[in-house]
Design a protein around this motif. Structure first.
Motif, PDB file in Angstrom:
ATOM      1  N   LEU A 147     -21.472   0.479  54.992  1.00 40.94           N
ATOM      2  CA  LEU A 147     -19.965   1.316  55.235  1.00 40.94           C
ATOM      3  C   LEU A 147     -18.702   0.339  55.494  1.00 40.94           C
ATOM      4  N   ARG A 148     -19.159  -1.069  56.546  1.00 41.92           N
ATOM      5  CA  ARG A 148     -18.397  -1.827  56.319  1.00 41.92           C
ATOM      6  C   ARG A 148     -17.815  -2.421  55.272  1.00 41.92           C
ATOM      7  N   MET A 157     -17.318  -1.075  51.722  1.00 43.39           N
ATOM      8  CA  MET A 157     -16.908   0.397  51.359  1.00 43.39           C
ATOM      9  C   MET A 157     -15.764   0.469  51.620  1.00 43.39           C
ATOM     10  N   GLU A 158     -15.253  -0.316  53.357  1.00 45.03           N
ATOM     11  CA  GLU A 158     -14.441   0.335  53.412  1.00 45.03           C
ATOM     12  C   GLU A 158     -13.043  -0.308  52.758  1.00 45.03           C
ATOM     13  N   GLN A 159     -13.632  -1.515  52.145  1.00 45.76           N
ATOM     14  CA  GLN A 159     -12.289  -2.196  50.855  1.00 45.76           C
ATOM     15  C   GLN A 159     -11.903  -1.366  50.061  1.00 45.76           C
ATOM     16  N   PRO A 160     -10.443  -2.157  49.499  1.00 46.94           N
ATOM     17  CA  PRO A 160      -9.483  -1.707  48.461  1.00 46.94           C
ATOM     18  C   PRO A 160     -10.406  -0.722  47.510  1.00 46.94           C
ATOM     19  N   VAL A 161     -10.526   0.058  46.747  1.00 44.84           N
ATOM     20  CA  VAL A 161     -10.960  -0.138  45.654  1.00 44.84           C
ATOM     21  C   VAL A 161     -11.397  -1.313  44.492  1.00 44.84           C
ATOM     22  N   LEU A 182     -13.346  -3.899  44.968  1.00 45.65           N
ATOM     23  CA  LEU A 182     -14.999  -3.444  44.795  1.00 45.65           C
ATOM     24  C   LEU A 182     -15.766  -3.157  43.900  1.00 45.65           C
ATOM     25  N   PRO A 239     -21.228  -5.632  40.416  1.00 47.61           N
ATOM     26  CA  PRO A 239     -20.161  -5.482  42.090  1.00 47.61           C
ATOM     27  C   PRO A 239     -20.366  -4.055  42.808  1.00 47.61           C
ATOM     28  N   ARG A 292     -18.812  -1.658  44.439  1.00 49.18           N
ATOM     29  CA  ARG A 292     -19.265  -0.045  43.900  1.00 49.18           C
ATOM     30  C   ARG A 292     -20.504  -0.238  43.202  1.00 49.18           C
ATOM     31  N   LEU A 293     -21.409  -0.555  42.491  1.00 45.92           N
ATOM     32  CA  LEU A 293     -22.282  -0.087  42.295  1.00 45.92           C
ATOM     33  C   LEU A 293     -23.664  -0.545  43.289  1.00 45.92           C
ATOM     34  N   PRO A 348     -23.875   1.600  46.744  1.00 43.45           N
ATOM     35  CA  PRO A 348     -24.649   2.868  46.469  1.00 43.45           C
ATOM     36  C   PRO A 348     -26.033   2.874  46.097  1.00 43.45           C
ATOM     37  N   TYR A 379     -22.154   1.428  62.245  1.00 46.51           N
ATOM     38  CA  TYR A 379     -20.908   1.085  62.206  1.00 46.51           C
ATOM     39  C   TYR A 379     -20.016   1.069  63.033  1.00 46.51           C
ATOM     40  N   LYS A 387     -17.442  -1.444  64.862  1.00 43.91           N
ATOM     41  CA  LYS A 387     -16.077  -1.383  65.012  1.00 43.91           C
ATOM     42  C   LYS A 387     -15.647  -1.483  66.545  1.00 43.91           C
TER      43      LYS A 387
END
Lengths: 503, 171
Positions: free
Chosen positions: A217-218, A220-224, A227, A389, A391-392, A395, A426, A430
């Motif tokens: 989750l942390r 996936m916070e990053q900009p696209v 990722l 990557p 982004r894959l 998930p 998460y 934070k």
């Protein structure tokens, strides 16, 4: 002597060696899958050993157990997801080191310390099984209470920057650990009549959720754009991809000490490799010349946790071989495999089946050697997996973690818990609340509470009441050791503070 | 958005204090029934340990609050700042909703494999993967590996869901 030679011959036949190799490969792969524990790996193989010759089935089983313990550290280092709970402490320094581009160095350090810890405990098993088992058998509820209580106090060394947050995290873990049936009266506690909660919260979903899902989750916070890159970049400098002789030499005292601690804990039924790893990590941090490096990618931290958790694998055979008492679930399963083959473990096994016992010892040592070579291959293979990557990869990690969590109890509730603990982890991240003390509190509370209450029960039927604990030599010795250790820690801290002020 | 780190800490302690108090005075009495005439001689009540931990947590928080904000009220003035992005917040909330939907609803309804295919595709797309071939083949490849290793290799059968077996029984 004849028995020893025959035993070695039995364990080194081509069939037995191939069996060890297959067991190791399968164990390393299984161990690397989040949620599948070493015990589960062994459990999956036990039924097959029935159809195999004893000297093919049993070495394969031993190889699988050892392989899974190392395999679990790979994912702990590369994607912050311990394959088994035993590797949870490896995350603390392995992952930060991998983030610095030194993932291969971290994995190699884990491999060397794993094999060292394993071999150390096997040697102890061979030469001191009877002696260590007799010490361990003197430990009853009062000693376990003292040992776990002291461990809970020592967690302050893992609390990060803020003591109150670390303490709160421990308390939270303890409360979560109390959900389920009361250990003495079997009364439901904190379950709100929710049936699934009566079984208690599983360690696997909690570990995977708090460590892996929260990290995913942390990330996936990053900009696209970010990722699209892989989670890790491996440094191309040779020095970042090897463990130099000097580095190994500097960590050797930590490895020896942690292996000793792991061996001792493994010899005590019921404690297990996760507790050994955390205790050794805490102790290594306490006694290190550079404690400030812990949690930031310290090789000492990786060495401590890995050597301790692997040392348990050999020493939990001590009570098993000497008294027929399995130290943990994996040992109980191995005992089952022996029974299937018609060998009853216990005090008479050294007289009735000496050849078989020496064959086991030889198989354990051979498995360690093979683990060292195979481990290098696994490291090379896993290096490529994390180049996917983010982004894959994330998930995919979430899905595999869910499958792993489901596998242990076959419960959908465990998958839901994975994500709930992921969110909790998460939020804690934070708020700068460390999650590791929560895990330790969770692991230790059942042992602590049960033994405390049994101690009080024993005290109520004794003339001296609770003070009877001081009539037990094992308790008094342990108490003195812990008191002196605490005084030593306090004195060292004071000296360090004075040194800092003077500087 | 910039927030004062000290204000954040103070609020956190107060929230945790509220949670701890509700644990002690509401959750424990509501969820634990101690057996009658049970006490020290029987190895303590089931609610003893939860109360003990609850009070320890309460005193830790009170001690921290008193030490930092009552005995040393000027501490807030020198505190560092902490950044907070609304964009990241909304993004992570969406991801959490997708994850909870997957674990609480999707798997149970359509089974693990189908749910995971949808989940990976959706999440990868949301995280910026736009290549159709990758979005199509990557989840299939991964789920095939999971199927072979779990169902065939380890004999572990992942949830089938409610709908799929019913559909299969019709045909």
């Amino acid at each position: 002597m004849e028995n020893i030679i025959t035993g070695i011959q039995l364990a080194t036949t081509p069939e037995a060696l191939i069996a060890i190799l297959i067991g190791l490969i399968a164990g390393q792969i299984l161990g690397a899958i989040p949620g599948l524990t070493a015990s589960m790996a062994v459990a999956l193989l036990v039924p097959y050993t029935f159809y195999l010759d004893p000297w093919i089935g049993i070495p394969m089983l031993l190889g699988m157990f050892k392989g899974s313990l190392f395999g679990s550290s790979i994912t702990a280092i590369l994607i912050k997801t311990p394959g088994t709970p035993a590797a949870a402490a490896t995350v603390l320094d392995g992952y930060p080191l991998a983030q610095k581009g030194k993932g291969v160095k971290a994995m190699k350090m884990a491999l060397y310390s794993s094999v060292f810890g394993d071999t150390f405990s096997d040697v102890m098993l061979i030469f001191a099984a009877g002696f260590l088992a007799s010490i361990a058998l003197n430990f009853g509820p009062p000693e376990y209470t003292l040992l776990t209580g002291f461990s809970l106090l020592c967690i302050s060394s893992l609390t990060g920057n803020s003591v109150w947050k670390g303490l709160f995290s421990v308390f939270l873990g303890m409360i979560i650990g109390m959900i389920g049936l009361d250990p003495i009266t079997a009364t439901p506690r904190l379950t709100f009549e929710y049936l699934e909660l009566e079984e208690g919260i599983g360690l696997i979903p909690m570990l995977i959720g708090t460590l892996a899902v929260s990290e995913a989750l942390r990330q996936m916070e990053q900009p696209v754009k970010k990722l699209a890159s892989s989670t890790l970049v491996f440094s191309k400098h040779k020095i970042d991809n090897v463990v130099t002789f000097l580095e190994f030499k500097s960590t050797l005292p930590t490895i020896i000490k942690s292996s000793g601690l792991g061996t001792l804990i493994g010899a005590m039924p019921g404690l297990g490799s996760t507790i050994a790893a955390f205790l050794a990590y805490g102790e290594a941090k306490r006694s290190s010349k550079k404690p400030e490096n812990f949690g930031k990618g310290s090789l000492e931290g990786i060495a401590a946790s890995e050597s301790a958790n692997n040392a348990v694998s050999g020493s939990n055979m001590i009570p098993l071989l000497a008294f027929g008492i399995p130290g943990d679930i994996a040992a109980a399963l191995i005992m089952g495999a022996f029974l299937i083959q018609g060998i009853t473990l216990g005090p008479v096994v050294f007289q009735d089946n000496p050849v078989e016992i020496y064959a086991i010892f030889a198989a354990l040592i051979v498995a360690n050697l093979f683990n060292l070579f195979l481990g290098h291959g696994l490291i090379k293979m896993c290096k490529h997996v994390v180049t996917v990557p983010k982004r894959l990869l994330f998930p995919a990690v979430l899905v595999i973690a869910s499958a792993g969590a489901y596998a242990l109890r076959g419960s959908l509730f465990d998958i839901q818990l994975v994500f709930c603990f992921g969110v909790l982890g998460y939020i804690m991240m934070k708020c700068d609340i460390p999650t590791v003390p929560m895990l330790i509190g969770f692991i230790l509370i059942p042992i602590f509470e049960e033994n405390l209450r049994v101690t009080l029960l024993l005290g109520s039927s004794h003339d001296l009441n609770v003070a009877f604990i001081f009539t037990r030599p094992a308790f008094v010795i342990l108490f003195l050791i812990m008191t002196f250790t605490s005084l030593f820690i306090l004195k060292r801290r004071k000296l360090r503070k004075l040194e800092n002020i003077n500087n | 958005m910039i927030i004062n780190k000290n204000f954040h800490e103070k609020t956190l302690i107060l929230i945790l204090l509220g949670i701890t108090l509700s644990f002690i005075f509401w959750i424990i009495p509501e969820s634990i029934e101690d057996p009658e005439n049970f006490g020290l001689q029987d190895g303590l009540n089931p609610s003893f340990a939860p109360y003990l931990i609850g009070f320890f947590a309460f005193f830790t928080l009170v001690f921290e609050y008193v030490k930092n904000y009552i005995l040393n009220p000027k501490i807030g003035l020198t505190s560092e700042k902490k950044s907070f992005s609304k964009e990241v917040f909304y993004r992570i909330i969406k991801i959490i909703i997708v994850c909870l939907f997957y674990s609480f609803f999707l798997i149970e309804t359509i089974g693990f494999y189908l749910a995971s295919l949808i989940f990976i595709t959706l999440l990868s797309f949301f995280l910026g993967e736009k290549r159709v071939l990758i979005l199509f083949f990557f989840p299939i490849l991964l789920m095939s590996i999971v199927f072979v290793s779990f169902e065939i290799g380890f004999n572990i059968f992942l949830p089938e869901g409610i709908i799929l077996p019913q559909l299969l029984s019709i045909f």
